[in-house]
Write a protein that holds these residues in place. Sequence first.
Motif, PDB file in Angstrom:
ATOM      1  N   MET A 116     -13.656  12.793 -25.341  1.00  0.00           N
ATOM      2  CA  MET A 116     -14.900  13.193 -24.669  1.00  0.00           C
ATOM      3  C   MET A 116     -14.915  12.694 -23.219  1.00  0.00           C
ATOM      4  O   MET A 116     -15.364  13.414 -22.319  1.00  0.00           O
ATOM      5  CB  MET A 116     -16.109  12.672 -25.428  1.00  0.00           C
ATOM      6  N   ALA A 117     -14.415  11.480 -22.990  1.00  0.00           N
ATOM      7  CA  ALA A 117     -14.330  10.956 -21.617  1.00  0.00           C
ATOM      8  C   ALA A 117     -13.412  11.848 -20.780  1.00  0.00           C
ATOM      9  O   ALA A 117     -13.723  12.167 -19.627  1.00  0.00           O
ATOM     10  CB  ALA A 117     -13.831   9.518 -21.621  1.00  0.00           C
ATOM     11  N   GLY A 118     -12.296  12.259 -21.368  1.00  0.00           N
ATOM     12  CA  GLY A 118     -11.353  13.135 -20.656  1.00  0.00           C
ATOM     13  C   GLY A 118     -11.971  14.480 -20.315  1.00  0.00           C
ATOM     14  O   GLY A 118     -11.757  15.008 -19.217  1.00  0.00           O
ATOM     15  N   ILE A 119     -12.751  15.024 -21.239  1.00  0.00           N
ATOM     16  CA  ILE A 119     -13.432  16.301 -20.977  1.00  0.00           C
ATOM     17  C   ILE A 119     -14.422  16.135 -19.828  1.00  0.00           C
ATOM     18  O   ILE A 119     -14.500  16.991 -18.939  1.00  0.00           O
ATOM     19  CB  ILE A 119     -14.129  16.823 -22.244  1.00  0.00           C
ATOM     20  N   GLY A 120     -15.155  15.026 -19.822  1.00  0.00           N
ATOM     21  CA  GLY A 120     -16.090  14.764 -18.724  1.00  0.00           C
ATOM     22  C   GLY A 120     -15.386  14.665 -17.388  1.00  0.00           C
ATOM     23  O   GLY A 120     -15.847  15.208 -16.381  1.00  0.00           O
ATOM     24  N   ARG A 121     -14.253  13.969 -17.376  1.00  0.00           N
ATOM     25  CA  ARG A 121     -13.490  13.836 -16.125  1.00  0.00           C
ATOM     26  C   ARG A 121     -12.924  15.189 -15.679  1.00  0.00           C
ATOM     27  O   ARG A 121     -12.882  15.495 -14.490  1.00  0.00           O
ATOM     28  CB  ARG A 121     -12.390  12.809 -16.296  1.00  0.00           C
ATOM     29  N   TYR A 122     -12.482  15.983 -16.650  1.00  0.00           N
ATOM     30  CA  TYR A 122     -11.979  17.317 -16.324  1.00  0.00           C
ATOM     31  C   TYR A 122     -13.088  18.170 -15.705  1.00  0.00           C
ATOM     32  O   TYR A 122     -12.873  18.862 -14.701  1.00  0.00           O
ATOM     33  CB  TYR A 122     -11.412  17.993 -17.578  1.00  0.00           C
TER      34      TYR A 122
END
Length: 106
Positions: free
Chosen positions: A56-62
Amino acid sequence: MQTLGLVKRTYGGVEAAKKEIELFTSMRGKFDRGADMFDEIAATLDGSRVIKARRMAGIGRYMARTLSTAINIKHGAIAHFAGDKAAVLKWAKAEYANAKATIPLV
């Protein structure tokens, strides 16, 4: 110079593009903060829940990087519309760095 009309036709002019930049910058900050929150949460979890929180953190950063692309393109279009080649190059370099930083997130 056909692309110059794109700013006027698509974005309603330079002022509208500047407003979009302002809104997208705010949204980008919210996605970054959300990603940071998921990283903090992940630090308190174990097992598969850590993986899910980090995803989820990676999706937010993306999503934040995607908004950076829109911001860079709008700034570049405004600079192009104004005939400012140095600023166009500046925003092109910013987008290259953004794209390069996004690759590990994909």
